[in-house]
Design an enzyme around this catalytic site. Structure first.
Site, PDB file in Angstrom:
ATOM      1  N   HIS A   1       8.180   0.123   2.228  1.00 16.75           N
ATOM      2  CA  HIS A   1       7.924  -1.223   2.731  1.00 16.75           C
ATOM      3  C   HIS A   1       6.621  -1.760   2.173  1.00 16.75           C
ATOM      4  O   HIS A   1       5.762  -0.993   1.720  1.00 16.75           O
ATOM      5  CB  HIS A   1       7.858  -1.239   4.262  1.00 16.75           C
ATOM      6  CG  HIS A   1       6.612  -0.618   4.816  1.00 16.75           C
ATOM      7  ND1 HIS A   1       6.367   0.741   4.804  1.00 16.75           N
ATOM      8  CD2 HIS A   1       5.515  -1.171   5.382  1.00 16.75           C
ATOM      9  CE1 HIS A   1       5.189   0.995   5.350  1.00 16.75           C
ATOM     10  NE2 HIS A   1       4.646  -0.147   5.706  1.00 16.75           N
TER      11      HIS A   1
ATOM     12  N   ASN B   1       0.882  -1.154   0.000  1.00 15.25           N
ATOM     13  CA  ASN B   1       0.000   0.000   0.000  1.00 15.25           C
ATOM     14  C   ASN B   1       0.922   1.207   0.000  1.00 15.25           C
ATOM     15  O   ASN B   1       1.740   1.348   0.904  1.00 15.25           O
ATOM     16  CB  ASN B   1      -0.872   0.048   1.253  1.00 15.25           C
ATOM     17  CG  ASN B   1      -1.768  -1.172   1.384  1.00 15.25           C
ATOM     18  OD1 ASN B   1      -2.295  -1.664   0.390  1.00 15.25           O
ATOM     19  ND2 ASN B   1      -1.922  -1.663   2.601  1.00 15.25           N
TER      20      ASN B   1
END
Lengths: 369, 369
Positions: free
Chosen positions: A184, A171
């Site tokens: 990440h 995301n």
């Protein structure tokens, strides 16, 4: 690929990955002293026949860091531990402290719907030590390493009887709810094949039984012949806005030949897939000269121990923007009916992305290493 | 119920509904002089086996009204027409000017995926003339009328061979992308049963075949026995946070006895359903003393001309907030896997809503009439 397995003081696993030998690495830190207290459970939806996971411990997040605190930075002061140690690593994977699914889950409450322990695993995948970087800004060799990491996680987790499906995703951007901007992603390992990949798998199986070829392989050869929506085409990998895009800037990235999981990629396929992926990411960020938010999800075969010639590893990107300053909200017809309505043609959005010139071979600078 | 059918100068239909006789109504206005130019088309998704609709004409919205312009107000100055005429009406339904589905659609481009005309209908349902009101603020008799309007639309549209499913819904609040705050909903009439209701229908049919009862009817009697999550329980209708909620403040509203569509409601059922609905809406707005955003969708049986004893008309509310100041973003596991992860228990959220006291019988003031 170099790999080092560590255990945090609170019992969580940390695995470090690097392109080169890592040398000495200190102990695995954790911002949390105590082991995890409560475990998630599943509830069955009687009208959709699907599972929902409830992890009420997520509300226990009493740890309130200062705004500038970055738990994905390396620990420079042992009195203020982060999630990661100093050292010569490139990619790190650790157990989410607030998992929606956990291998430790072994009980579920008695309720008016069917329940089950929330068995599974939620991992955080730190792409780089450089908090100012992004996935697309990393050198090709680093992106190739990440593809190897996803393969390693798929192999490790897929070997467990409790795990039937592994979904790596990222995301990206405040627009999709991300508050931690260190590059990440995440990885969910599910106890059953979730509804969307289950549906995809069912459709792919039916197609394979009828045609003796993969549905995505055939779609890829049609996108390639048309060329109208193609963003990258190499010897082994392709990227394109699909003719059936459900999001305005939706893009798929895939090896051209069907490959069931990350574990089945050859070195040559992996290298070209990294090139396709970096091309898309650089086009996204280049289009409006700002970080482009998205959900990136990688679909692979169910991990049930049988061959899946019908499955075809690929990424789907779902960006939330429909124009530079307008978000596409999922509303009535999308969320309630599952019938997507688009006010832009995939061909037009593909042209926007095709027009962005990128140089994926330009030397990248990696900081913080 | 009183009904008046009109046609706008650009060819679109307008139907007015009222509790009392409407008397004289002027001609149907339209902000647009020209008939609709282009029509939507469908494309088939080869990996999900579902249709996506593309309405590129939606980009043609050259009509740029001033910020204070409300197209859902009545037309007071014929030189500045809105969508609605002056008159003694309570609820109005008209064809969306930028439909994602249209009965006029009769062709589709040749593409590398299967295509079809975007047949169907998209209607705007104006709940009241009072732009400062909200659905929950309307008197019970007005909400009952709206339930009759949805029945009338279901009957009218369901009688068409081209229509297989009718979904009334309301997107409410800027948080779900709404820019026009005059109380209104929408209604989509689909050429096939869309993926979510199709799945629900399949699950309900299997349950009915096995148990001889409806899946939702059985769930309702369990929610009623438990009582833990119930928000309203009357003689004919119920509202509750379902034990399997996928959104923190998800609520279902339904008649207690199974009813296939809006058309099958008795007067007594409709009256109690209006009470259940108003209770939920007032609790939502009362919880944080501000308008509570949500997606409200009404599921009913497929309109295929055969009986559906397994179907059970009901509303599902999906609010975007998980706490007073935190939105729940649908991200990786929800959008990509279809596996919802919740960090709150439905029982806790139900308690929040149960604690809000409301008086649905208090006299409401209706303005602008």
């Amino acid at each position: 690929m170099h790999r080092l397995e560590l255990t945090k003081p609170d019992g969580r696993a940390l695995t470090l990955y690097a392109r080169e030998a890592m040398g000495d690495i200190g102990p695995a830190p954790s911002p949390f002293a105590e082991p995890l207290g409560r475990f998630p459970h599943l509830r069955h939806h009687p009208l959709r026949d699907e599972w929902i996971t409830y992890a009420a411990h997520r509300q226990d997040r009493t740890f309130l860091p200062p705004p500038e605190y970055n738990p994905l930075a390396v620990t420079v002061d042992p009195a203020n531990p982060t999630e990661l140690p100093v050292g010569n690593w490139d990619v790190a994977v650790f157990d989410n402290r607030f998992p929606s699914l956990s291998l430790g889950a072994n009980e579920a409450p008695e309720l008016i719907v069917d329940t089950a322990p929330g068995t599974g695993k939620c991992e955080v995948v730190v792409f780089t030590q450089d908090r100012e970087a992004s996935l697309g800004a990393l050198p090709l060799s680093h992106i190739e390493l990440l593809l190897q990491v996803w393969a390693d996680r798929t192999a490790q987790l897929g070997a467990l009887d409790a795990i039937q499906y592994v979904l790596p995703f990222e995301n990206r951007g405040a627009e999709v709810g991300v508050t931690l901007h260190h590059p990440h992603g995440q990885l969910y390992a599910y106890p059953t094949v979730p509804p969307v990949p289950a549906r995809m798998h069912q459709v792919e199986q039916a197609y394979y039984a009828r045609h003796g070829r993969g549905a995505l392989a055939d779609h890829i050869s049609r996108e390639r012949s048309s060329g109208e929506r193609v963003l990258y085409y190499g010897e082994h990998a392709i990227a394109f806005v699909p003719a059936c895009a459900r999001y305005p800037y939706e893009v798929w990235v895939a090896p051209i030949e069907p490959v069931a999981t990350f574990c089945d990629l050859t070195d040559a396929q992996r290298a070209d897939l990294a090139r396709a992926l970096k091309t898309v990411l650089m086009k996204y960020d280049g289009m409006w000269d700002r970080p482009f938010p998205y959900l990136m999800a990688w679909y692979q075969a169910p991990l049930d121990g049988v061959p899946h010639p019908e499955s075809h590893l690929h990424a789907e990107f779902y960006p939330p923007y429909r124009t530079r300053d307008k978000l596409k909200y999922l509303a009535g017809t999308e969320l309630a009916a599952g019938w997507f309505a688009m006010d832009a043609l995939p061909e037009d959005k593909a042209r926007d992305l095709q027009a962005v010139e990128v140089d994926i071979d330009a030397p990248a600078t990696e900081k913080n290493r």
